[in-house]
Design an enzyme around this catalytic site. Structure first.
Site, mmCIF file in Angstrom:
data_model
loop_
_atom_site.group_PDB
_atom_site.id
_atom_site.type_symbol
_atom_site.label_atom_id
_atom_site.label_comp_id
_atom_site.label_asym_id
_atom_site.label_seq_id
_atom_site.Cartn_x
_atom_site.Cartn_y
_atom_site.Cartn_z
ATOM 1 N N SER A 173 -0.761 -33.184 -82.347
ATOM 2 C CA SER A 173 -0.510 -34.641 -82.408
ATOM 3 C C SER A 173 0.964 -35.001 -82.283
ATOM 4 C CB SER A 173 -1.075 -35.246 -83.696
ATOM 5 O OG SER A 173 -2.466 -35.080 -83.778
ATOM 6 N N GLY A 174 1.791 -34.048 -81.857
ATOM 7 C CA GLY A 174 3.191 -34.361 -81.569
ATOM 8 C C GLY A 174 4.210 -33.692 -82.457
ATOM 9 N N ILE A 175 3.809 -33.180 -83.616
ATOM 10 C CA ILE A 175 4.764 -32.602 -84.563
ATOM 11 C C ILE A 175 5.455 -31.364 -83.980
ATOM 12 C CG2 ILE A 175 3.047 -31.150 -85.709
ATOM 13 C CD1 ILE A 175 5.911 -33.022 -87.497
ATOM 14 N N LEU A 176 4.786 -30.665 -83.044
ATOM 15 C CA LEU A 176 5.389 -29.493 -82.406
ATOM 16 C C LEU A 176 6.169 -29.856 -81.140
ATOM 17 C CD1 LEU A 176 2.485 -26.911 -82.813
ATOM 18 C CD2 LEU A 176 4.735 -26.822 -83.920
ATOM 19 N N ALA A 177 6.246 -31.150 -80.866
ATOM 20 C CA ALA A 177 7.003 -31.605 -79.692
ATOM 21 C C ALA A 177 8.081 -32.604 -80.100
ATOM 22 C CB ALA A 177 6.062 -32.217 -78.672
ATOM 23 N N LYS A 211 -15.582 -38.867 -71.382
ATOM 24 C CA LYS A 211 -16.448 -38.551 -72.513
ATOM 25 C C LYS A 211 -17.518 -39.614 -72.718
ATOM 26 C CE LYS A 211 -12.468 -36.224 -74.521
ATOM 27 N NZ LYS A 211 -11.433 -36.805 -73.640
ATOM 28 N N ASP A 229 -7.832 -35.672 -68.152
ATOM 29 C CA ASP A 229 -8.897 -35.928 -69.117
ATOM 30 C C ASP A 229 -8.680 -37.276 -69.795
ATOM 31 O OD1 ASP A 229 -11.150 -34.976 -70.982
ATOM 32 O OD2 ASP A 229 -9.559 -35.529 -72.376
ATOM 33 N N TYR A 237 -10.258 -44.094 -75.897
ATOM 34 C CA TYR A 237 -8.803 -44.224 -75.841
ATOM 35 C C TYR A 237 -8.405 -45.651 -75.459
ATOM 36 C CZ TYR A 237 -9.209 -39.109 -75.655
ATOM 37 O OH TYR A 237 -9.528 -37.790 -75.905
ATOM 38 N N GLY A 261 -4.534 -31.295 -77.658
ATOM 39 C CA GLY A 261 -3.538 -31.404 -78.726
ATOM 40 C C GLY A 261 -2.796 -30.120 -79.042
#
Length: 336
Positions: free
Chosen positions: A239-243, A77, A46, A51, A235
């Site tokens: 946005s990355g906080i869980l990675a 998109k 995607d 982007y 996501g």
């Protein structure tokens, strides 16, 4: 109105980071990341003109054009047209997402959801992606986070423009499916209430994750299930906080979110669970969700995502999350 048979699996690749989101990514690193996704068996990709003002599409197209087109599913998109005109990337008005792609291409982007702009956007994306067709087209960001109180006006333009064009293209077989790609649930709820046109699926970013899922559970996901409109989760790592990152909602994570993540990490460690596995599998456990498309800019992250999808997560972990009020009681969890 479903894309289940179209998607090659539950794990796809979201290429927003390839547009130089947050940092300037070397071309060779971006290419290596897409190649790693392919080598790991991922076949759904995607992207979007937004982007990096077309940079993500260009980089993705450079790699995918080397593979048989029938072997992968591709979505992009509409809603923004990329011009040849140059602008200062640091001064772009991106609503709540200011500075998100300041390292992207300097080409000016114009918000436009009309029928004419939709067709132009598709034509331009095909060129950047170096392909002759798209499988899925999402109407991008027609929501509060980019338009504030004016979002309903933007939505109405999309409803009478982009929505109708995409439905016509789908009915003619030019594309296989269409829907909305947003970061808020309200535009999707509004669309489900329309008699016509009717989307096949939605791409919902950030609103069905371990950290934020309550609103989506209330009405959107049950209604989508009832109407057989599939949900692709964007996501899943918030946005990355869980990675292992520091961003939430594309900005530096606030203290309350950091504290919640630390509590989840503590439970995950106690139960021998990877946080990535918990986040990814949670997002996919609801009957309405059919795929998740985490992003990455390093090849090693792709292997981590594949491993996270297959990791065994004990039922006791999900029970502990519920007991600590870290997930909603009504949220489905993966079967043991």
């Amino acid at each position: 109105m479903t894309i289940t048979s179209l998607l090659p699996g539950a794990l796809g690749f979201g290429t927003a980071p390839l547009g130089n989101m947050f940092r300037a990514i070397p071309d060779e690193e971006a290419v290596a990341t897409v190649e790693a996704a392919w080598d790991q068996g991922i076949r759904y990709f995607d992207t979007a003109p937004f982007y990096g003002a077309g940079l993500s599409e260009i980089r993705l197209g450079d790699v995918l054009s080397q593979h048989p087109r029938d072997e992968f599913v591709l979505s992009t998109k509409v809603g923004r047209v990329v011009l040849d005109e140059i602008e200062d990337t640091a001064t772009r008005d991106l609503g709540e997402k200011g500075g998100l792609f300041e390292y992207g291409r300097p080409n000016k982007m114009v918000n436009d959801y009309t029928a004419e702009a939709t067709l132009r956007s598709i034509e331009d994306s095909l060129k950047r992606l170096r392909t002759d067709r798209l499988d899925i087209v999402w109407v991008h960001d027609v929501a509060q986070d980019f338009y504030g109180d004016d979002w309903l006006a933007a939505y109405e333009t999309a409803r009478t423009g982009a929505f109708r064009v995409l439905q016509k293209l789908r009915d003619e077989g030019v594309i296989k499916a269409w829907g909305l790609g947003v970061n808020r649930v309200e535009p999707l709820e509004l669309t489900l209430d329309l008699n016509e046109p009717k989307p096949d699926a939605f791409l919902l970013a950030g609103r069905y994750t371990l950290l934020d899922h309550g609103r989506a559970l209330q009405r959107l996901l049950p209604a989508a299930s009832a109407q057989e409109v599939d949900i692709v989760v964007g996501g899943p790592y918030s946005s990355g906080i869980l990675a292992g990152g520091t961003h939430f909602e594309y900005q530096k994570a606030p203290a309350a979110i950091i504290d919640k993540v630390e509590r989840i990490k503590a439970l995950a460690e106690r139960h021998g669970v990877g946080v990535k596995a918990a986040a990814l599998q949670f997002s996919l456990a609801h009957p309405a969700t059919v795929a998740a498309i985490p992003g990455a800019t390093r090849p090693s992250r792709i292997a981590e995502d594949v491993a996270a999808l297959g990791e065994t997560v004990p039922a006791a972990f999900w029970t502990a999350l519920r007991e600590e009020k870290l997930i909603a009681d009504s949220a489905p969890v993966p079967a043991a």
